[in-house]
Design a protein around this motif. Structure first.
Motif, PDB file in Angstrom:
ATOM      1  N   GLN A  83     -17.374  -3.460  28.608  1.00 41.53           N
ATOM      2  CA  GLN A  83     -16.208  -4.126  28.026  1.00 41.53           C
ATOM      3  C   GLN A  83     -14.907  -3.505  28.543  1.00 41.53           C
ATOM      4  O   GLN A  83     -13.992  -4.209  28.947  1.00 41.53           O
ATOM      5  N   ILE A  84     -14.867  -2.164  28.558  1.00 39.40           N
ATOM      6  CA  ILE A  84     -13.637  -1.480  28.991  1.00 39.40           C
ATOM      7  C   ILE A  84     -13.283  -1.895  30.420  1.00 39.40           C
ATOM      8  O   ILE A  84     -12.127  -2.135  30.741  1.00 39.40           O
ATOM      9  N   LYS A  85     -14.321  -2.012  31.256  1.00 32.38           N
ATOM     10  CA  LYS A  85     -14.065  -2.406  32.643  1.00 32.38           C
ATOM     11  C   LYS A  85     -13.406  -3.778  32.732  1.00 32.38           C
ATOM     12  O   LYS A  85     -12.649  -4.052  33.653  1.00 32.38           O
ATOM     13  N   LYS A  86     -13.747  -4.625  31.756  1.00 35.35           N
ATOM     14  CA  LYS A  86     -13.207  -5.990  31.786  1.00 35.35           C
ATOM     15  C   LYS A  86     -11.806  -6.066  31.193  1.00 35.35           C
ATOM     16  O   LYS A  86     -11.074  -7.019  31.444  1.00 35.35           O
ATOM     17  N   ASN A  87     -11.431  -5.083  30.341  1.00 30.90           N
ATOM     18  CA  ASN A  87     -10.152  -5.177  29.630  1.00 30.90           C
ATOM     19  C   ASN A  87      -8.975  -5.002  30.580  1.00 30.90           C
ATOM     20  O   ASN A  87      -8.892  -4.007  31.297  1.00 30.90           O
ATOM     21  N   LYS A  88      -8.100  -5.984  30.567  1.00 31.73           N
ATOM     22  CA  LYS A  88      -6.939  -5.944  31.469  1.00 31.73           C
ATOM     23  C   LYS A  88      -5.639  -5.710  30.707  1.00 31.73           C
ATOM     24  O   LYS A  88      -4.682  -5.169  31.237  1.00 31.73           O
ATOM     25  N   VAL A  89      -5.607  -6.142  29.429  1.00 33.96           N
ATOM     26  CA  VAL A  89      -4.382  -5.998  28.633  1.00 33.96           C
ATOM     27  C   VAL A  89      -4.512  -4.761  27.748  1.00 33.96           C
ATOM     28  O   VAL A  89      -5.474  -4.647  26.993  1.00 33.96           O
ATOM     29  N   PRO A  90      -3.572  -3.813  27.835  1.00 30.43           N
ATOM     30  CA  PRO A  90      -3.704  -2.593  27.029  1.00 30.43           C
ATOM     31  C   PRO A  90      -3.654  -2.868  25.525  1.00 30.43           C
ATOM     32  O   PRO A  90      -2.956  -3.784  25.085  1.00 30.43           O
ATOM     33  N   VAL A  91      -4.389  -2.081  24.781  1.00 31.77           N
ATOM     34  CA  VAL A  91      -4.339  -2.153  23.321  1.00 31.77           C
ATOM     35  C   VAL A  91      -3.131  -1.319  22.883  1.00 31.77           C
ATOM     36  O   VAL A  91      -2.693  -0.413  23.618  1.00 31.77           O
ATOM     37  N   ASP A  92      -2.577  -1.610  21.729  1.00 27.69           N
ATOM     38  CA  ASP A  92      -1.487  -0.792  21.194  1.00 27.69           C
ATOM     39  C   ASP A  92      -2.048   0.617  20.923  1.00 27.69           C
ATOM     40  O   ASP A  92      -2.908   0.794  20.058  1.00 27.69           O
ATOM     41  N   ALA A  93      -1.554   1.600  21.668  1.00 29.97           N
ATOM     42  CA  ALA A  93      -2.125   2.958  21.570  1.00 29.97           C
ATOM     43  C   ALA A  93      -1.964   3.540  20.171  1.00 29.97           C
ATOM     44  O   ALA A  93      -2.697   4.442  19.759  1.00 29.97           O
TER      45      ALA A  93
END
Ligand code: AMP
Ligand code: ZN
Length: 441
Positions: free
Chosen positions: A331-341
């Motif tokens: 999943q992480i590899k697919k994530n392109k938009v950052p999450v609110d840290a």
């Protein structure tokens, strides 16, 4: 950062005493047998605590863990033989060899679990001088008395004795149980006179003997961290006896709260019951890796439960942690938009809510995941780089079927499947550790 303080039974804002460096003492393992996954949960908890303080709080850490290689009797309340002596006798080796073997195992397991090494590892037998000195001071101030068994602490002389465990004095509760020569039910041994059969003994003003279990932590903590420090940790079993007694010993001398925060992790249970050697369910990390799980699958599993919640271990739960871990990496590899840290850090600053922090991790980009992994330490850098993660499911399935064929000596069929895998663009190399799959370049 808010942390739950057992002393006040609520979450409180934490700041280190001196503003910068957090001084932490964690009760260490009793090195008479292999560490169980329960013991290891206690140090995964402290590791997350320290890394959150460091990477989110921005503090430095000064930490001490003792190693109990003498003085812990079969029961926490001063009964039975010394656990190390007992193990040495059974195995017909010296107590020092027993302690070395299990200290090594403990350290190996913590390394496999990505738990940071503390600044100070303190084996109790190296600090007997400090313990004797502490007992002497208690004696001079009238907190002790002597029985035929050793030097005892008189708990009735310390008014604040019950604060950590909560509730009132239980010295008079129930029928008068037999507590032998002890003056009060909760009195405990500070120095034990050596029995003729004892394998370990040390000189002292009271003759040859061994320190009580609790005194080691009071003496070691005071030596390295002073009369008062920031955080003291351990499992919940330590609240009523071990930590209550450490507090009594230290505070009788210092008149200060020994640790400003006392933090305790809940237990791991197995299928809803207690983990115990006699039931054969006191699993070690090796039992888990022998079944094909990585230590980090276990770490992942621990992080999914809040440290103050009982964790029920089953093989099914570990199996689903393993699958989740692998899916997480995909999943992480697919994530392109950052999450609110902030979603990640606000979870951890709220009394180390790791499960919530993990929910943020699932939405993280690879760059963010590496940042979050400074606290979580799930080995994500290696996992994100590993090729096998990129293998499509249909190929992975064929690899598994082929392995079955080989096991059943159906070689023609297995060769046929190899060709099918090739047609999908992957190559299988058979090694003594099982097949390796690589994309054909
Ligand atoms: P010991 O080696 O028994 O002195 O324990 C080392 C640490 O592990 C202590 O902090 C204990 O409270 C903790 N501990 C022991 N058993 C468990 C368990 N089943 N689950 C979680 N923590 C445990
Ligand atoms: Zn301790």
């Amino acid at each position: 950062m808010k942390l739950f303080n057992t002393l006040t039974r609520k979450k409180e804002y934490f700041r280190p005493m001196d503003g910068e460096i957090v001084k932490i003492y964690s009760c260490g393992p009793t090195v008479y047998s292999s560490p169980t996954i329960g013991n290891l949960r206690a140090y995964i908890f402290t590791d997350i605590l320290k890394k959150s303080l460091r990477h989110i709080g921005g503090f430095e850490i000064y930490d001490v863990i003792n190693i109990t290689d003498v003085g812990h009797l079969q029961s926490d309340a001063d009964e039975g033989e010394d656990k190390i002596d007992e193990a040495a006798r059974k195995k017909k080796i010296t107590p020092a060899d027993i302690a070395k073997q299990y200290t090594d195992e403990f350290i190996r397991d913590t390394i496999l679990l990505n738990i940071d090494v503390p600044q100070i590892w303190a084996p109790a037998t190296d600090y007997v001088k400090e313990m004797v000195q502490h007992v002497r001071q208690l004696e001079e101030r009238g907190f002790t008395y002597i029985t035929s068994d050793g030097v005892y602490y008189d708990s009735s002389k310390f008014a604040d004795y019950y604060k950590l465990r909560g509730g009132k004095s239980d010295d008079r509760v129930g029928s008068r149980v037999d507590f032998g020569e002890k003056r009060n039910k909760n009195d405990f041994c500070l120095w034990r006179f050596a029995k003729p059969t004892a394998l370990q003994k040390f000189d002292s003003p009271w003759g040859a003997g061994t320190p009580g279990w609790h005194i080691e932590c009071s003496a070691i903590a005071r030596k390295y961290l002073g009369d008062q420090f920031d955080i003291h940790t351990g499992g919940v079993d330590h609240i009523p006896i071990h930590h209550t007694n450490e507090r009594a010993q230290t505070q009788a001398l210092t008149k200060k709260e020994m640790a400003r925060f006392w933090m305790h992790n809940e237990f791991i249970k197995i299928n809803g019951t207690k983990m115990s050697k006699s039931l054969g369910n006191a699993y070690t990390l090796t039992n888990l890796t022998d079944r094909g799980y990585s230590p980090l699958h276990f770490r992942y599993l621990c992080l999914m439960t809040h440290y103050r919640t009982i964790m029920n271990f089953t093989w099914e739960s570990l199996d689903s942690a393993k699958k989740s871990y692998e899916n997480l990496v995909r999943q992480i590899k697919k994530n392109k938009v950052p999450v609110d840290a902030d979603e990640f850090s606000s979870a951890l600053v709220d009394d180390l809510n790791t499960a919530k922090a993990m929910a943020a991790l699932w939405k993280a980009t690879p760059e963010q995941a590496l940042e979050f992994d400074k606290v979580l330490s799930l080995g994500l850098k290696e996992a994100l780089e590993e090729k096998f993660m990129e293998i499509p499911e249909n190929v992975a399935e064929l690899v598994q079927i082929r392995a079955e064929c080989k096991k059943n000596r159906e070689f023609q069929k297995s060769d046929q499947i190899r060709d099918e895998i090739k047609a999908l663009g992957y190559e299988v190399l058979d090694t003594s550790n099982g097949p390796i799959i690589q994309p054909i370049r």
